[in-house]
Design an enzyme around this catalytic site. Structure first.
Site, PDB file in Angstrom:
ATOM      1  CB  SER A  76      -0.898   0.013   1.237  1.00  0.00           C
ATOM      2  OG  SER A  76      -1.581   1.245   1.369  1.00  0.00           O
ATOM      3  CE1 TYR A  87      -4.158  -1.937   5.404  1.00  0.00           C
ATOM      4  CE2 TYR A  87      -3.397   0.251   4.784  1.00  0.00           C
ATOM      5  CZ  TYR A  87      -3.854  -1.001   4.436  1.00  0.00           C
ATOM      6  OH  TYR A  87      -3.997  -1.322   3.105  1.00  0.00           O
TER       7      TYR A  87
END
Length: 252
Positions: free
Chosen positions: A139, A152
């Site tokens: 990501s 995250y």
């Protein structure tokens, strides 16, 4: 794309969203597909669009190493080999380190970090035989920090550097390892976000919109193909230009 016909790929987190789009694109290129996901109901629905001779479905929690080892053995037993591993399974739980619970951290790290490690660990002996490749779904949150997503970001940062380290360790042995780093993608989860949140993302993305899952899938497919034969250890932003910014606000 070159070199994909009759290959065998395992895609985790494949029951919907980006993972299903990846599985479908690889399948369209002639790849035999093993789809793995924790959601048995969604997985059963997902494989309806595939020729049963070229697909297998596996319900699994990738945070369980014994289950992952058995998964790899099952895929090889079904198709005779493994050429491509796509580590796409992941979870997102928002919050700062203070706001997030210990269980939140355990959940995120067990799937986003442990799951990637376990799948790579047990797949690599098979990939070494076929001179295959791994494509991880990281990501842009692993390339830089986000507000309110500490756990995250930590997990995706781990995937980013794990990708580099594994590429160094196994490149000379014939296994390429890369990652894609998406920004906002249109999925069931993000489609449910409030419009003002999506508008804020669109302001930061140079193309002015979220990605379609198929746009991520096409890049994963490229990295898995022989067209990317000299690409190794790359964490490729597929973000519409989000990371092209230095972070300063738009003033014109």
């Amino acid at each position: 794309m070159r070199g994909l016909n009759n290959k065998v790929a395992l895609v985790t987190g494949a029951a919907n969203g980006i993972g299903l789009a990846i599985a479908k694109r690889l399948y369209a290129e002639g790849v035999n597909i093993a789809l793995a996901d924790w959601n048995e109901e969604q997985l059963a629905k997902a494989i309806e669009d595939f020729d049963k001779q070229r697909v297998s479905a596996h319900t699994i929690d990738v945070s369980n190493p014994d289950k992952v080892e058995a998964l790899i053995a099952s895929v090889v037993a079904r198709f005779g080999k493994l050429d491509i591993l796509v580590n796409n399974a992941g979870v997102h739980i928002p919050g700062t380190v203070i706001e997030g619970s210990v269980d939140d951290w355990k959940k995120i790290s067990s799937v986003n970090i442990d799951g990637v490690v376990y799948c790579a660990k047990f797949a690599l002996p098979e990939l070494l035989k076929t001179k295959g490749c791994i494509v991880n779904t990281a990501s842009v949150s692993g390339l830089g920090g986000d507000w309110g997503a500490a756990f995250y970001c930590a997990s995706k940062g781990a995937v980013v550097n794990l990708t580099r380290a594994m590429a160094l360790d196994h490149g000379a042995e014939g296994v390429r390892i890369n990652a894609v780093c998406p920004s906002l993608v249109k999925t069931n989860m993000t489609n449910g976000w409030a419009q003002d949140i999506r508008d804020k993302f669109n302001e930061r993305i140079a193309l002015g919109r979220a990605a379609e899952p198929e746009e991520i899938a096409s890049v994963v497919t490229f990295l898995a193909s022989d067209d990317a034969s000299f690409i190794n250890g790359v964490n490729l932003p597929v973000d519409g230009g989000a990371t092209a910014s230095d972070g300063q606000p738009k003033i014109v």
